[in-house]
Design an enzyme around this catalytic site. Sequence first.
Site, PDB file in Angstrom:
ATOM      1  N   GLY A  39      42.370   1.047  -8.538  1.00 39.28           N
ATOM      2  CA  GLY A  39      41.220   1.060  -7.502  1.00 39.28           C
ATOM      3  C   GLY A  39      39.556   0.676  -8.011  1.00 39.28           C
ATOM      4  O   GLY A  39      39.733  -0.275  -8.946  1.00 39.28           O
ATOM      5  N   CYS A  40      38.434   1.527  -7.928  1.00 40.10           N
ATOM      6  CA  CYS A  40      37.407   0.559  -8.499  1.00 40.10           C
ATOM      7  C   CYS A  40      36.812   0.666  -9.922  1.00 40.10           C
ATOM      8  O   CYS A  40      37.814   1.591 -11.143  1.00 40.10           O
ATOM      9  CB  CYS A  40      36.151   1.778  -7.829  1.00 40.10           C
ATOM     10  SG  CYS A  40      34.499   1.781  -8.750  1.00 40.10           S
ATOM     11  N   PHE A  41      36.595  -0.602 -10.098  1.00 41.81           N
ATOM     12  CA  PHE A  41      37.115  -0.882 -11.772  1.00 41.81           C
ATOM     13  C   PHE A  41      36.555  -0.135 -12.787  1.00 41.81           C
ATOM     14  O   PHE A  41      36.287  -0.443 -14.228  1.00 41.81           O
ATOM     15  CB  PHE A  41      37.155  -2.216 -12.354  1.00 41.81           C
ATOM     16  CG  PHE A  41      36.637  -3.136 -11.398  1.00 41.81           C
ATOM     17  CD1 PHE A  41      34.645  -2.516 -10.900  1.00 41.81           C
ATOM     18  CD2 PHE A  41      35.979  -5.152 -11.519  1.00 41.81           C
ATOM     19  CE1 PHE A  41      33.947  -3.804 -11.259  1.00 41.81           C
ATOM     20  CE2 PHE A  41      35.210  -5.135 -11.081  1.00 41.81           C
ATOM     21  CZ  PHE A  41      34.064  -4.912 -10.930  1.00 41.81           C
TER      22      PHE A  41
END
Length: 221
Positions: free
Chosen positions: A53-55
Amino acid sequence: MLFFRKRAEMPAPDQILPGRPTPLPTAERHFVNGRALKGPYPEGIETALFGLGCFWGAERKFWQLGDGIWVTAVGYAAGTTPNPTYEEVCTGLTGHNEVVLVAYDPAVLPFGQLLRTFWESHDPTQGMRQGNDVGTQYRSGLYVSDPERRAEAEASRDAYAQALRAKGFGSITTEIRDPGPFYFAEAYHQQYLAKNPAGYCGLGGTGVACPVGTGVRSAAE
């Protein structure tokens, strides 16, 4: 994170953005521990890439493991466009995943602990999304070049799949493959939540524990 048209499928070859021949500038040192982001890393340090997902939130999960983590960084991998920008990755037309590079000492922190953190920190059954973050760059991915590490990753996937099924979850969609080229993300993305503690983090796990069969010890053991 930026909001672009949300692609749920990988781009066709004729849709791939051209990119550029030179790397984008990024941070020189890790904001939390001060070590060189790009190395060279000391002898014995191994690396793996994780997409969950969002890093921004994903990177924090790994640097917070503490001992055994040499350095973490965020970037783009498993795609086609050379040296992509964040904005290009968000179009879905580079093929890349948002990933965390983890450089670690396996003598201090076993690879299995990284696997446990990976599996328990996101929902690997969601395909091209993680929660409200939708797009191919948010797919679940585990990227390692060493055959033994890849086999370990695949075994952990199979064990976790059983645990998820027992709790009513669907099939794991995580891709496990060779990392290919890794491109460091722009400086402002590196250790983003250390610089912006109240920043966005859409990361959430399933609540299902990574089973003992993965060879990973829990923090309480």
